[in-house]
Design a protein around this motif. Structure first.
Motif, PDB file in Angstrom:
ATOM      1  N   UNK A 193       0.918  -1.248   0.033  1.00 51.17           N
ATOM      2  CA  UNK A 193      -0.004   0.066  -0.222  1.00 51.17           C
ATOM      3  C   UNK A 193       0.954   1.319  -0.074  1.00 51.17           C
ATOM      4  N   UNK A 194       1.751   1.155   0.521  1.00 55.49           N
ATOM      5  CA  UNK A 194       2.966   2.298   0.547  1.00 55.49           C
ATOM      6  C   UNK A 194       3.579   2.788  -0.835  1.00 55.49           C
ATOM      7  N   UNK A 227       1.591   6.005  -6.154  1.00 54.36           N
ATOM      8  CA  UNK A 227       1.858   5.646  -7.648  1.00 54.36           C
ATOM      9  C   UNK A 227       0.539   5.887  -8.398  1.00 54.36           C
ATOM     10  N   UNK A 228      -0.708   5.238  -7.631  1.00 55.63           N
ATOM     11  CA  UNK A 228      -1.968   5.476  -8.154  1.00 55.63           C
ATOM     12  C   UNK A 228      -2.447   6.739  -8.376  1.00 55.63           C
ATOM     13  N   UNK A 282       6.291  10.166   1.211  1.00 47.96           N
ATOM     14  CA  UNK A 282       5.018   9.451   0.172  1.00 47.96           C
ATOM     15  C   UNK A 282       3.699  10.181   0.326  1.00 47.96           C
ATOM     16  N   UNK A 283       3.660  11.210   1.125  1.00 46.91           N
ATOM     17  CA  UNK A 283       2.517  12.071   1.340  1.00 46.91           C
ATOM     18  C   UNK A 283       1.513  11.032   1.945  1.00 46.91           C
ATOM     19  N   UNK A 294      -0.499   9.470  -8.539  1.00 48.86           N
ATOM     20  CA  UNK A 294       0.531  10.177  -9.477  1.00 48.86           C
ATOM     21  C   UNK A 294      -0.066   9.913 -10.836  1.00 48.86           C
ATOM     22  N   UNK A 295      -0.597   8.802 -11.203  1.00 52.63           N
ATOM     23  CA  UNK A 295      -1.495   8.141 -12.560  1.00 52.63           C
ATOM     24  C   UNK A 295      -2.767   8.765 -12.595  1.00 52.63           C
ATOM     25  N   UNK A 296      -3.083   9.376 -11.712  1.00 51.01           N
ATOM     26  CA  UNK A 296      -4.759   9.772 -11.858  1.00 51.01           C
ATOM     27  C   UNK A 296      -5.699   8.736 -11.493  1.00 51.01           C
ATOM     28  N   UNK A 297      -5.384   7.987 -10.739  1.00 52.31           N
ATOM     29  CA  UNK A 297      -6.224   6.720 -10.391  1.00 52.31           C
ATOM     30  C   UNK A 297      -7.098   6.950  -9.265  1.00 52.31           C
ATOM     31  N   UNK A 298      -8.307   6.392  -9.075  1.00 53.90           N
ATOM     32  CA  UNK A 298      -9.012   6.302  -7.762  1.00 53.90           C
ATOM     33  C   UNK A 298      -8.285   5.351  -6.726  1.00 53.90           C
TER      34      UNK A 298
END
Length: 239
Positions: free
Chosen positions: A124-125, A130-131, A186-187, A133-137
């Motif tokens: 999950x980290x 990454x999700x 990683x915010x 950054x890729x604009x994913x929900x």
């Protein structure tokens, strides 16, 4: 020898491991390698560090460990040990001072079971940042991470202890720590807001000498992580 800059393909292999020491093949920003560095520091084991460029691995390193993994340990006699839980348990067995794993078989099994459960949290980290950054929900992933961190918080609350297995740092704390160190970079640090006992644990860990010796500042983690997700990992970032 200890190096900061990483060895890449085409580099000359370092010399033999000196007697009375052990060598760690590492990467400065790898959380799995940090596990071994934490244990080496906590136990006061004489060692040297050789950092590896994980994108352009030297042939001589792949001869030692064909999987190309860090952490990898090498002894003066040429014995090679890898996989982070295995390297850390090996260090604790071979160097008996400042034991980190309990001697009681059940207590040791409990730590290993907890580590196995924690291994399900680690992805999950990476998936959430990454999700995003890729604009994913990533709302479902965020909910799952909150649930898993809440269980760790409940464990500490129920146990009424300062650390995961009692009132002193043991192996399981060091096995879990590297990803918590990276939460701000990683915010993800806000996920600790709803887990007060876990947040206190992170604050205690930050005071540990081994943690202080092996950690990077959040800005440094951010710098490396930015280069990594851009596909141009700078393993020597900040040097």
């Amino acid at each position: 020898m200890s190096t900061q800059k990483s060895f890449a393909k085409g580099s000359t292999a370092p010399g033999p491991v000196p007697e009375g020491t052990i060598r760690l093949y590492s990467m400065r920003f790898c959380p799995f390698a940090q596990r071994a560095r934490l244990v080496l520091q906590a136990k006061g084991i004489k060692h040297d560090v050789v950092n590896i460029n994980l994108k352009e691995k030297p042939d001589w390193f792949l001869e030692k460990n064909p999987l190309g993994l860090v952490p990898t340990l090498e002894t003066p006699s040429g014995q090679v040990i890898y996989e982070s839980p295995i390297t850390c348990e090996y260090l604790d067995e071979v160097y008996p001072d400042n034991k980190l794993l309990p001697s009681d078989p059940f207590e040791k099994a409990q730590q290993k079971m907890m580590l196995e459960c924690y291994s399900k949290v680690v992805p999950y980290f990476y998936k959430i940042p990454m999700g995003k950054r890729n604009g994913e929900d990533v709302s479902a992933l965020e909910g799952e991470l909150k649930e898993k961190l809440a269980k760790l918080n409940e464990h500490l609350k129920t146990k009424k202890s300062n650390y995961m297995a009692g009132d002193s740092i043991t192996m399981i704390d060091y096995m879990m720590w590297p990803w918590f160190e990276r939460m701000e970079g990683m915010q993800l640090k806000h996920f600790l807001d709803g887990t007060p006992e876990l947040k206190k644990w992170t604050e205690r860990m930050l005071e540990d000498p081994a943690v202080k010796e092996t950690m990077h500042a959040p800005d440094t983690h951010i710098g490396f992580y930015t280069s990594y997700i851009a596909g141009k990992a700078d393993y020597d970032y900040g040097l």
